[in-house]
Design a protein around this motif. Structure first.
Motif, mmCIF file in Angstrom:
data_model
loop_
_atom_site.group_PDB
_atom_site.id
_atom_site.type_symbol
_atom_site.label_atom_id
_atom_site.label_comp_id
_atom_site.label_asym_id
_atom_site.label_seq_id
_atom_site.Cartn_x
_atom_site.Cartn_y
_atom_site.Cartn_z
ATOM 1 N N HIS A 32 0.428 -1.277 0.415
ATOM 2 C CA HIS A 32 0.224 0.099 0.187
ATOM 3 C C HIS A 32 0.833 1.404 -0.594
ATOM 4 C CE1 HIS A 32 -4.073 -2.084 2.016
ATOM 5 N NE2 HIS A 32 -3.528 -2.584 0.773
ATOM 6 N N ARG A 33 2.088 1.121 0.897
ATOM 7 C CA ARG A 33 2.897 1.977 1.222
ATOM 8 C C ARG A 33 3.252 2.566 -0.418
ATOM 9 N NH1 ARG A 33 7.966 1.479 5.180
ATOM 10 N NH2 ARG A 33 8.135 0.262 3.572
ATOM 11 N N GLU A 34 4.085 1.579 -1.243
ATOM 12 C CA GLU A 34 4.802 2.025 -2.041
ATOM 13 C C GLU A 34 4.007 2.595 -3.331
ATOM 14 O OE1 GLU A 34 6.365 -1.728 -2.718
ATOM 15 O OE2 GLU A 34 7.989 -1.970 -1.006
ATOM 16 N N LEU A 35 2.842 1.493 -3.583
ATOM 17 C CA LEU A 35 1.445 1.716 -4.381
ATOM 18 C C LEU A 35 0.935 3.789 -4.273
ATOM 19 C CD1 LEU A 35 -0.610 -0.969 -4.634
ATOM 20 C CD2 LEU A 35 1.280 -0.069 -6.300
ATOM 21 N N ALA A 36 0.923 3.865 -2.919
ATOM 22 C CA ALA A 36 1.025 5.788 -3.327
ATOM 23 C C ALA A 36 2.495 6.203 -3.529
ATOM 24 C CB ALA A 36 0.103 5.911 -1.314
#
Length: 228
Positions: A215-219
């Motif tokens: 989730h963090r990387e996609l954001a």
């Protein structure tokens, strides 16, 4: 002649008696020194002898009492508190994701928000199942409520900001806050994993962290696209 012979015999007899006295005196002295030497020889052995079993038990009891009263052990969070915090975080991320599903200007951000909702719903299902198995009531508990109250207030303020934002501004704010929230959550769960002695909770955290990292990387990827 007889007197000289008699004197010689008397002199020899005296010398013999003197020698006997010296021999007897020497034996007595050696007998008196032997016990003293033996006593001095046994002293180091007695000093090096192991402590009695009573002393050993007393030392163990003192050590156990010190470890038992260690503040580090008493400060470790329990399984119920960690599960309650994870549950609260899941509910918050689901609520924010649902707002983004409706308001995001970019189709990619809407797709990302949908993934956040689905993943946190699945994670929360595992949290609830473990809470039921461990007898944890996620809705109650003063300790858990106190620990998450400040964070909940901050997230409610963020929710109000998101509802008032529009278009690209909304997308930027949502991605920025989601990336920061997941970064903090990952750090906290890693610390919880180190602190807990519950192996089932450790396994759950190991499953959850890769999802949050994604989730963090996609954001962060979407934020770079928005800035470009």
């Amino acid at each position: 002649m007889q007197n000289c012979s008699g004197n010689k015999k008397f002199t020899i007899t005296k010398l013999t008696m003197a020698l006997l006295v010296l021999v007897v005196a020497g034996c007595g002295a050696s007998k008196n020194q032997a016990p003293a030497a033996a006593a001095s020889a046994t002293t180091p052995l007695e000093a090096a002898s192991p402590p009695s079993s009573q002393t050993t038990r007393a030392n163990k009891a003192s050590t156990a009492a010190h470890v038992h009263s260690s503040p580090a052990g008493s400060a470790m969070p329990n399984t119920g508190l960690i599960l309650s915090q994870m549950h609260e975080t899941n509910l918050t991320e689901i609520a924010l994701g649902k707002i983004a599903e409706q308001k995001a200007a970019s189709s990619e951000v809407r797709a990302y928000a949908d993934q956040v909702v689905q993943d946190h719903t699945n994670v929360d299902r595992m949290v609830v199942e473990m809470a039921q198995e461990s007898g944890t009531n996620l809705k109650n508990g003063a300790e858990a409520h106190q620990a998450i109250r400040h964070e909940s207030a901050r997230e409610k303020a963020l929710e109000r900001k998101l509802k008032s934002a529009q278009g690209a501004e909304f997308d930027r704010l949502f991605l920025q806050e989601t990336s920061a929230d997941h970064d903090k959550l990952i750090s906290k769960l890693r610390q919880d994993k180190q602190d807990t002695s519950d192996q089932e909770l450790e396994t759950l955290i190991e499953k959850v962290i890769p999802v949050l990292e994604q989730h963090r990387e996609l954001a962060q990827i979407l934020m770079k696209k928005e800035q470009a």
